[in-house]
Enzyme design. Structure first.
Site, PDB file in Angstrom:
ATOM      1  N   GLY A 110       0.827  -1.202   0.000  1.00 23.02           N
ATOM      2  CA  GLY A 110       0.000   0.000   0.000  1.00 23.02           C
ATOM      3  C   GLY A 110       0.862   1.252   0.000  1.00 23.02           C
ATOM      4  O   GLY A 110       1.956   1.293  -0.566  1.00 23.02           O
ATOM      5  N   SER A 111       0.374   2.275   0.671  1.00 28.97           N
ATOM      6  CA  SER A 111       1.042   3.579   0.629  1.00 28.97           C
ATOM      7  C   SER A 111       2.332   3.651   1.433  1.00 28.97           C
ATOM      8  O   SER A 111       3.029   4.670   1.391  1.00 28.97           O
ATOM      9  CB  SER A 111       0.076   4.670   1.104  1.00 28.97           C
ATOM     10  N   THR A 112       2.683   2.584   2.174  1.00 30.08           N
ATOM     11  CA  THR A 112       3.983   2.604   2.857  1.00 30.08           C
ATOM     12  C   THR A 112       5.128   2.630   1.859  1.00 30.08           C
ATOM     13  O   THR A 112       6.263   2.968   2.211  1.00 30.08           O
ATOM     14  CB  THR A 112       4.161   1.389   3.789  1.00 30.08           C
ATOM     15  N   LYS A 114       5.302   4.681  -0.634  1.00 35.05           N
ATOM     16  CA  LYS A 114       5.415   6.013  -1.230  1.00 35.05           C
ATOM     17  C   LYS A 114       6.715   6.755  -0.867  1.00 35.05           C
ATOM     18  O   LYS A 114       7.285   7.436  -1.732  1.00 35.05           O
ATOM     19  CB  LYS A 114       4.182   6.850  -0.880  1.00 35.05           C
TER      20      LYS A 114
END
Length: 401
Positions: A110-112, A114
């Site tokens: 997921g957004s980890t 980014k």
């Protein structure tokens, strides 16, 4: 160690008459672990009834401070042989307590991902501190009419890298991923250990999956599609990580680019010896940093995630006595149709989003790096981040409530 052996002469009734031969058992080595029992207990309690995993690691030497896979089980019945019914109850449990999520759980990051994507964009020159992207709540590939939705359907407006990480804007990273291309993403992120085993001193670790065109061609005999690049940029699609991989990658952000081999054994002590044989830290790779300011920009954005006014994990930063750099993540378990809305209350618990959070602290002298994945927990900021804060508090000295 070695098992002992005794040969005896007995009567027909089984009474021992005399010992014919005896080989004494040999004790094995004592193991001294890196686990901090106080931190381990705090981490396990923080999960409550959730399933998932948490890894806490010292970013200076690779020592594992907490190693949690939930739900857990009592290992004592296995010592002398667990009975069939008790083992069947563990094996058939829907929550899979025997499954080591810390090493073998493979989840979309997921957004980890980014912060790592942002660093990749900066280091390859695809983006810069001043580059801006307009987020109307969706992204469309050139010449295509499909909309790739942002988590915020009304959009974030114009964002730069800092605000994109702080507010976790998907559209910024859709655009960045499209500009980089999947192979450049793969080639950069692999240096953070994604797609390969971290090398912890416990058996059974899985490697996760960092996709590329070559991987899809060789494993699935299929071409790579542009839309798959887009969703890889926000940690979805084929991209899979283990909790231990996330912790090691986060530790590398904290320590300035050293990929450390995680270790759970601190030292060994042979039987009948008073001497400890320590296991020394192993540096697997030192990442090449093009410009230090790129690294600093990403760390500053991660700090704003926790301490900024619009950060997605600001709830855990309000009363923190130390500065934290972190990143929330929410990973979809199943795909949504283009115009379909996610409604957690309307779907089965096992289909709800996973909640993730990575962090390290204190900011000026990192002593702990944490990766938390809560299965079907929902939001990373509301569920996974508080667990990480509890773990960091336990290690950095604040009493656990």
């Amino acid at each position: 160690g070695k098992v002992g052996l005794q040969q005896v002469e007995t009567t027909a009734q089984g009474r021992i008459i005399r010992v014919l031969n005896r080989t004494p058992p040999v004790s094995g080595s004592n193991l001294y672990l890196t686990i901090d029992s106080h931190v381990q207990k705090a981490a396990e309690q923080a999960f409550a009834d959730f399933s998932g995993s948490a890894i806490a690691m010292d970013p200076n030497n690779g020592d594992i401070l907490a190693f949690v896979s939930k739900p857990t089980y009592d290992p004592n019945p296995f010592v002398n042989g667990i009975d069939y019914d008790a083992y069947a109850a563990l094996r058939n449990n829907d929550k899979e307590p025997l499954f080591n999520r810390a090493l073998r759980g493979q989840y979309p990051p997921g957004s980890t991902v980014k912060p790592f994507m942002g660093l990749a964009g900066l280091e390859t020159g695809i983006t810069s501190e001043h580059s801006k992207t307009y987020c109307p709540g969706f992204y469309m590939l050139p010449g295509k009419d499909r909309k790739y939705r942002d988590w915020k359907r009304t959009g974030h407006g114009t964002v730069d890298l800092n605000s994109a990480i702080t507010q976790s804007c998907d559209v910024y990273f859709y655009d960045l991923a499209q500009s980089m291309g999947i192979d450049r993403i793969h080639d950069y992120l692999q240096h953070f250990g994604f797609g390969k085993a971290a090398g912890i001193d416990i058996q059974g670790e899985l490697p996760g999956l960092l996709p590329s065109k070559e991987w899809k061609r060789s494993r699935r005999d299929q071409p790579w599609f542009p839309g798959e690049t887009i969703i890889t940029g926000i940690g979805q699609g084929f991209f899979l990580v283990t909790p231990i991989q996330l912790a090691v990658a986060t530790a590398a952000l904290a320590n300035g680019g050293q990929m450390l081999q995680p270790q759970i054994v601190h030292a060994e002590q042979e039987a009948e010896s008073d001497e400890l044989q320590p296991h020394h830290p192993q540096v697997l790779e030192t990442l090449t940093i093009g410009e230090q300011q790129h690294w600093d920009m990403v760390i500053h954005a991660m700090t704003d995630v926790v301490h900024g006014a619009r950060g997605t994990a600001r709830s855990i930063g309000k009363d923190s006595p130390y500065m934290i750099a972190g990143k929330t993540g929410t990973a979809q378990v199943f795909g949504l149709k283009e115009e379909e809305k996610y409604d957690a209350d309307a779907i089965a618990e096992k289909l709800r989003d996973h909640a993730l959070f990575i962090a390290f602290a204190p900011l000026d002298d990192p002593k702990i790096a944490v990766a938390v994945i809560v299965e079907n927990g929902g939001g990373g900021g509301s569920v996974a981040a508080p667990i990480a804060r509890t773990i960091m508090d336990a290690y950095l000295g604040k009493p656990t409530p």
